[in-house]
Motif scaffolding. Structure first.
Motif, short mmCIF file in Angstrom:
data_model
loop_
_atom_site.label_atom_id
_atom_site.label_comp_id
_atom_site.label_asym_id
_atom_site.label_seq_id
_atom_site.Cartn_x
_atom_site.Cartn_y
_atom_site.Cartn_z
N ARG A 284 20.76 31.07 -7.81
CA ARG A 284 19.35 31.06 -7.41
C ARG A 284 19.27 30.79 -5.91
O ARG A 284 19.94 29.89 -5.40
CB ARG A 284 18.58 30.00 -8.19
CG ARG A 284 18.14 30.46 -9.59
CD ARG A 284 17.30 29.42 -10.26
NE ARG A 284 18.09 28.19 -10.39
CZ ARG A 284 18.96 27.98 -11.37
NH1 ARG A 284 19.15 28.89 -12.33
NH2 ARG A 284 19.64 26.87 -11.42
N ALA A 285 18.45 31.57 -5.21
CA ALA A 285 18.42 31.51 -3.75
C ALA A 285 18.05 30.12 -3.24
O ALA A 285 18.50 29.68 -2.19
CB ALA A 285 17.45 32.56 -3.22
N GLU A 286 17.24 29.39 -4.02
CA GLU A 286 16.73 28.09 -3.56
C GLU A 286 17.84 27.11 -3.19
O GLU A 286 17.67 26.28 -2.30
CB GLU A 286 15.85 27.46 -4.65
CG GLU A 286 16.63 27.21 -5.96
CD GLU A 286 15.74 26.80 -7.13
OE1 GLU A 286 14.53 27.07 -7.07
OE2 GLU A 286 16.27 26.20 -8.08
N ILE A 287 19.01 27.22 -3.83
CA ILE A 287 20.01 26.20 -3.55
C ILE A 287 20.59 26.35 -2.14
O ILE A 287 21.15 25.40 -1.61
CB ILE A 287 21.14 26.12 -4.61
CG1 ILE A 287 22.23 27.17 -4.42
CG2 ILE A 287 20.60 26.20 -6.03
CD1 ILE A 287 23.43 26.91 -5.31
N TYR A 288 20.46 27.53 -1.54
CA TYR A 288 20.95 27.70 -0.17
C TYR A 288 19.90 27.32 0.86
O TYR A 288 20.20 27.09 2.02
CB TYR A 288 21.40 29.14 0.07
CG TYR A 288 22.45 29.54 -0.91
CD1 TYR A 288 23.69 28.90 -0.93
CD2 TYR A 288 22.21 30.52 -1.87
CE1 TYR A 288 24.65 29.23 -1.87
CE2 TYR A 288 23.17 30.85 -2.80
CZ TYR A 288 24.38 30.20 -2.80
OH TYR A 288 25.32 30.53 -3.72
N LYS A 289 18.65 27.34 0.43
CA LYS A 289 17.57 27.06 1.37
C LYS A 289 17.41 25.56 1.58
O LYS A 289 16.76 25.13 2.52
CB LYS A 289 16.27 27.66 0.84
CG LYS A 289 16.32 29.19 0.82
CD LYS A 289 15.07 29.78 0.22
CE LYS A 289 15.07 31.30 0.41
NZ LYS A 289 13.96 31.92 -0.32
N ALA A 290 17.99 24.77 0.66
CA ALA A 290 17.71 23.34 0.66
C ALA A 290 18.44 22.60 1.78
O ALA A 290 17.82 21.93 2.60
CB ALA A 290 18.10 22.75 -0.69
N LYS A 291 19.75 22.67 1.84
CA LYS A 291 20.50 21.86 2.81
C LYS A 291 21.75 22.63 3.16
O LYS A 291 22.73 22.61 2.43
CB LYS A 291 20.87 20.51 2.20
CG LYS A 291 21.35 19.49 3.23
CD LYS A 291 21.65 18.16 2.58
CE LYS A 291 21.95 17.10 3.66
NZ LYS A 291 22.34 15.81 3.10
N SER A 292 21.71 23.32 4.27
CA SER A 292 22.87 24.14 4.55
C SER A 292 23.19 24.10 6.04
O SER A 292 23.49 23.05 6.59
CB SER A 292 22.60 25.56 4.06
OG SER A 292 23.80 26.26 3.97
N GLY A 293 23.04 25.20 6.73
CA GLY A 293 23.41 25.23 8.12
C GLY A 293 24.12 26.52 8.41
O GLY A 293 24.31 27.35 7.52
N GLU A 294 24.52 26.74 9.66
CA GLU A 294 25.26 27.95 10.04
C GLU A 294 24.56 29.21 9.55
O GLU A 294 25.21 30.22 9.27
CB GLU A 294 26.67 27.93 9.46
CG GLU A 294 27.68 27.35 10.40
CD GLU A 294 29.10 27.74 10.02
OE1 GLU A 294 29.28 28.69 9.26
OE2 GLU A 294 30.02 27.08 10.50
N ASP A 295 23.25 29.14 9.40
CA ASP A 295 22.47 30.33 9.05
C ASP A 295 22.69 30.85 7.65
O ASP A 295 22.05 31.81 7.25
CB ASP A 295 22.74 31.48 10.03
CG ASP A 295 22.07 31.22 11.36
OD1 ASP A 295 21.04 30.51 11.36
OD2 ASP A 295 22.56 31.72 12.38
N VAL A 296 23.58 30.25 6.86
CA VAL A 296 23.81 30.86 5.55
C VAL A 296 22.59 30.73 4.66
O VAL A 296 22.43 31.48 3.70
CB VAL A 296 25.07 30.34 4.82
CG1 VAL A 296 26.31 30.63 5.61
CG2 VAL A 296 24.92 28.88 4.49
#
Lengths: 423, 423
Positions: free
Chosen positions: B49-61
């Motif tokens: 699910r896309a939401e898990i990358y939008k939460a806390k990431s970095g480096e534009d991923v």
């Protein structure tokens, strides 16, 4: 903060280590059999340009089940729903410069945006093994033989599976010469043959009549479908002996018999395989579990597909066993081996033993052992409890006494036996 | 008919068997080292699910490099661009019921919609190995040790690579206590530290001034970055000895030294790692090839990420070597072993020898050999030519003489030597 779900997306699943162990057993078996037949492993990207699925496919994979998206430059891409178009694309790039035949296999994941059901996930894994550049019956037989040897490598009981053999050239001959189906109706009639056993005959009859087929044509199709052997088909339709597909079936059945596979192989006239690109031998491997009869995987000859890429067309025949139906087969027939981690655990009984623990771990790893070390000081009781919960096979005890004596104590977690070993 | 291109999509590549051999050598080495340290293999789905990358990431991923699409029910999915959010999600589901620490690894493919360049493809493969449920320095050291053992397993020459160690708690301390950076500027200043060596100092200075930093603050940051060792850092900033991150670095460096890794490990104050979720030890492994200096892979501690899923937070530390930079390392330092197919070829010298050929192939495969058989009758000359082009190691000759004598002739394709073997 809103907590996110920790479930994987619908139609997919996580393979935690115990499940991974089962999948790896399947993958390792696939790899072993293919390698022993001299097939060489390759891999293609998880995405392809969407156009290659729209060209010549079937079973809806070119349509609504595809996951499309666009890359930075607006090119339309899709997660691969099957390997055959990808490997055909790849081989068309190397075909001219490679000695034939070319034997290839891959183990890869695929995605179809379809309704998940038992044996069918949105993400799934497949072995694909293919032989390019040889049109002979012996090439067909090699593909069938590998399918059989893969199944036999799992030590299945007698009659637990059947390989059903057919030929698209026979189907074409039946439709043309015996049922006289018009060109326009042919694709639809093939789809009906494919699903023949899933519906009542009356429903089949109605659909065929709607396509304009007459009673006699429908009767011929039914008689064809119900022919249980090549012999019966021949006595029903004597003119079939001239059909190239029928000749191929007879030779293939005979050779598989001579190779010792007769218990597992049956001719079945309504095996079609969904994909439009098959144009010769086709087969399906069935799970005979009475509570779970289902096609597990299949394959066939698809000489025509290569035309899509580059100027050269070339012969191709292959098969694609999937992980999920095979996993169900292994589970239902009780064929999954016991998980044995074969891992040693060296607890850290005192913080200052850290380097000693590391030294022992390192020397055992050099011998090929799998060794987990304790990271924080703990009592022997807690260490044994941890090893037990993790399913480690041995605990290597390195306490004050052991270090003074230059030994360690090995405790077998199954038998409880202990012995001292020089270190 | 329009022919389709037979190239794979931009930023991806086909691994034909020779290339697959190299990748498999890398994957097998990863798997061997992780397994010897008692890490257990798992796998998560290719999509999340896309939401898990939008939460806390970095480096534009979390942003423009993600490939989004929707499933049948309109859920927004993405092809995974990295494993850390997936494995954290999976472990958050089993954490409560599993004995700690939990040691896991996976070898999987990922996709980022970014500009392809040397060492960076859109589709790439990574090993991810992680340790959950232990906050100790010894856990950090195990992750570093596996990184080092993976590199050493490829038999690299001295000084060919360096593991650079740092700690996010040290960075936080420097920004807060020594450079007195305000909370608002901190994220941006961390990004500048990360890229410090890629720009002229004047450019760095201008960007820091624009963020409101004064000359003395900037000088302190520069002095920090230029500290080549823990000792130098301590003499530049005596108050740093109280910083928890600095203490961890000193203990880690000392223990790695005692374990014999001192040749390969260096403290480096501007190693940051792009991902926002790191919150303790961080490291990067560098290729020291003078013509190709680059970070190959890294890792670190990310205790905070688990908060996103479920109620429990738990300690986590891990690393993710990638296939592409490692492949370049192996190639540039000449560390790729020679491909040896170890495959025998039994040509079909006469059509009627087919069953004999099959019989010999089958008996050799049962002994574990890889055997390719001839499918169509061909002369011995053509057979030897084919075996030569394919790189098969042996040709097993089964002619009329051999069959009459109950033997076969084995020809070694490297030495040309022949010998007769009972069959």
């Amino acid at each position: 903060m809103n907590k996110l779900s920790n479930n994987p997306p619908k139609g997919t699943r996580d393979w935690e280590p115990e499940e991974f162990f089962v999948r790896k057993y399947i993958f390792d078996t696939w790899r072993k059999v293919c390698t022993q037949f001299g097939y060489e492993e390759y891999l293609t990207p998880i995405v392809e340009r969407a156009e290659i699925y729209k060209a010549k496919s079937g079973e809806d994979v070119g349509g609504k089940e595809l996951m499309f998206f666009e890359d930075k430059a607006g090119r339309e891409l899709a997660i691969r729903p099957e390997m055959t178009p990808s490997v055909t694309r790849m081989v068309s790039g190397i075909y001219g410069k490679t000695a034939k035949p070319i034997r290839l296999f891959s183990i890869a994941n695929f995605f179809r945006n379809e309704k998940p059901q038992r044996g069918r996930n949105r993400e799934f894994w497949q072995l694909n093994y293919d032989l390019f550049g040889d049109e002979s019956i012996n090439a067909d037989i090699e593909i069938l033989q590998i399918a059989l040897e893969i199944m036999l490598a799992f030590n299945p009981p007698k009659k637990s599976f059947t390989l059903y053999l057919n030929n698209r050239i026979l189907i074409d001959g039946i439709l043309e010469e015996i049922a006289s189906v018009s060109d326009e109706s042919r694709v639809e009639v093939v789809r009906i043959l494919d699903k023949w056993e899933k519906y009542e005959f009356e429903a089949i009859e109605n659909r065929l009549e709607a396509l304009g087929l007459e009673k006699r044509q429908i009767e011929n199709l039914q008689k064809f479908i119900q022919s249980d052997s090549a012999g019966e088909l021949e006595s029903n339709f004597p003119e079939i002996v001239e059909n190239e597909g029928f000749k191929q079936i007879k030779e293939t059945m005979q050779k598989l018999d001579e190779l010792g596979y007769s218990d597992w192989v049956v001719f079945k006239p309504n095996v079609i395989r969904g994909f439009d690109y098959y144009d010769g031998m086709v087969f399906e491997v069935f799970d005979n579990n009475p509570e779970n009869k289902r096609a597990m995987f299949g394959g066939g000859r698809y000489n025509g597909l290569a035309e899509l890429f580059g100027s050269q067309s070339f012969p191709a025949v292959g098969s694609a066993p999937g992980d999920e139906t095979l996993r169900i087969f292994l589970e239902d027939w009780n064929l999954i081996p016991e998980l044995d981690k074969k891992t040693c655990f060296i607890p850290l009984l005192e913080a200052e033993f850290y380097l000693k623990v590391q030294e022992l771990a390192s020397s055992l790893r050099q011998k090929g052992d799998n060794v987990v070390i304790g990271l924080e000081p703990q009592s022997l009781g807690k260490a044994l409890d941890f090893a037990n919960k993790q399913g480690y096979s041995k605990v290597l005890i390195l306490g004050e006494n052991e270090i003074a004596k230059g030994i360690y104590t090995e405790k077998d977690m199954k038998t409880g036996e202990q012995r001292e070993i020089q270190f």
